[in-house]
Design a protein around this motif. Structure first.
Motif, PDB file in Angstrom:
ATOM      1  N   GLY A  16       0.823  -1.197   0.000  1.00  0.00           N
ATOM      2  CA  GLY A  16       0.000   0.000   0.000  1.00  0.00           C
ATOM      3  C   GLY A  16       0.862   1.253   0.000  1.00  0.00           C
ATOM      4  N   GLN A  17       0.408   2.261  -0.679  1.00  0.00           N
ATOM      5  CA  GLN A  17       1.098   3.547  -0.697  1.00  0.00           C
ATOM      6  C   GLN A  17       0.027   4.607  -0.521  1.00  0.00           C
ATOM      7  OE1 GLN A  17       4.463   4.083  -1.018  1.00  0.00           O
ATOM      8  NE2 GLN A  17       4.596   1.885  -0.823  1.00  0.00           N
ATOM      9  N   GLY A  18       0.141   5.383   0.510  1.00  0.00           N
ATOM     10  CA  GLY A  18      -0.864   6.394   0.751  1.00  0.00           C
ATOM     11  C   GLY A  18      -2.140   5.732   1.242  1.00  0.00           C
ATOM     12  N   GLN A  44       6.811   6.937  -3.000  1.00  0.00           N
ATOM     13  CA  GLN A  44       5.827   7.749  -2.284  1.00  0.00           C
ATOM     14  C   GLN A  44       5.514   9.020  -3.063  1.00  0.00           C
ATOM     15  OE1 GLN A  44       7.678   8.186   1.553  1.00  0.00           O
ATOM     16  NE2 GLN A  44       6.895   6.224   2.280  1.00  0.00           N
ATOM     17  N   GLU A  45       6.534   9.650  -3.640  1.00  0.00           N
ATOM     18  CA  GLU A  45       6.316  10.848  -4.458  1.00  0.00           C
ATOM     19  C   GLU A  45       5.496  10.508  -5.703  1.00  0.00           C
ATOM     20  OE1 GLU A  45       9.946  12.863  -5.456  1.00  0.00           O
ATOM     21  OE2 GLU A  45      10.664  12.768  -3.388  1.00  0.00           O
ATOM     22  N   LEU A  46       5.808   9.379  -6.322  1.00  0.00           N
ATOM     23  CA  LEU A  46       5.098   8.945  -7.524  1.00  0.00           C
ATOM     24  C   LEU A  46       3.616   8.754  -7.223  1.00  0.00           C
ATOM     25  CD1 LEU A  46       6.216   6.335 -10.080  1.00  0.00           C
ATOM     26  CD2 LEU A  46       4.103   5.935  -8.867  1.00  0.00           C
ATOM     27  N   ASP A  51      -2.014  10.428  -7.211  1.00  0.00           N
ATOM     28  CA  ASP A  51      -3.187  10.601  -6.356  1.00  0.00           C
ATOM     29  C   ASP A  51      -3.794  11.996  -6.501  1.00  0.00           C
ATOM     30  OD1 ASP A  51      -4.829   9.373  -4.123  1.00  0.00           O
ATOM     31  OD2 ASP A  51      -4.143  11.220  -3.146  1.00  0.00           O
ATOM     32  N   GLN A  52      -2.953  13.013  -6.704  1.00  0.00           N
ATOM     33  CA  GLN A  52      -3.464  14.374  -6.882  1.00  0.00           C
ATOM     34  C   GLN A  52      -4.324  14.505  -8.137  1.00  0.00           C
ATOM     35  OE1 GLN A  52       0.035  16.887  -6.805  1.00  0.00           O
ATOM     36  NE2 GLN A  52      -0.293  17.365  -4.649  1.00  0.00           N
TER      37      GLN A  52
END
Length: 127
Positions: A16-18, A44-46, A51-52
């Motif tokens: 999971g990420q975010g 995490q940046e990716l 996500d934005q």
């Protein structure tokens, strides 16, 4: 015997990420094995960048899986839907979240390849 719910974690092969986006790991077709990836902060940046751009609140339910590559300069290429949600709208929203994202170049510490190929899953819970 009585079956009860336990509290032991199970390794499902996904990371999971975010809050919602999940990396699919162990796939075929040249995906990077992310459990051994050198630079977790880049991942995490990716996911934050994607996500934005992701319109996650949708009335429909389903999960879309997208496979794409990030080139050394941060360009996103070879975007394809590898798991359809059953909804063309959800699939397009997921694809657009990836294609509209701008990423930094790959980290210099990543020397395995000139590209990072991954899968992301976009789950939609409906509302």
């Amino acid at each position: 015997p009585l079956v009860t719910q336990g509290n032991t974690p199970v390794d499902t092969g996904a990371r999971g990420q975010g809050a919602v986006l999940t990396f699919g790991v162990g796939g075929t077709g040249g995906e990077t094995d992310l459990k051994d990836f050198c630079c977790p902060a880049y991942l995490q940046e990716l996911t934050a960048a994607i996500d934005q751009n992701w319109q996650k609140r949708q009335p429909e339910r389903g999960t879309t899986e997208i496979r794409f590559s990030v080139l050394r300069d941060g360009s996103i290429v070879d975007v394809e839907i590898t798991g359809r949600s059953g909804s063309g709208v959800l699939d397009r929203i997921s694809r657009n979240a990836v294609t509209e994202s701008r990423l930094r170049p790959l980290p210099a510490a990543y020397t395995t390849s000139d590209r990072l190929t991954i899968r992301l899953k976009f789950p939609y819970e409906g509302y």
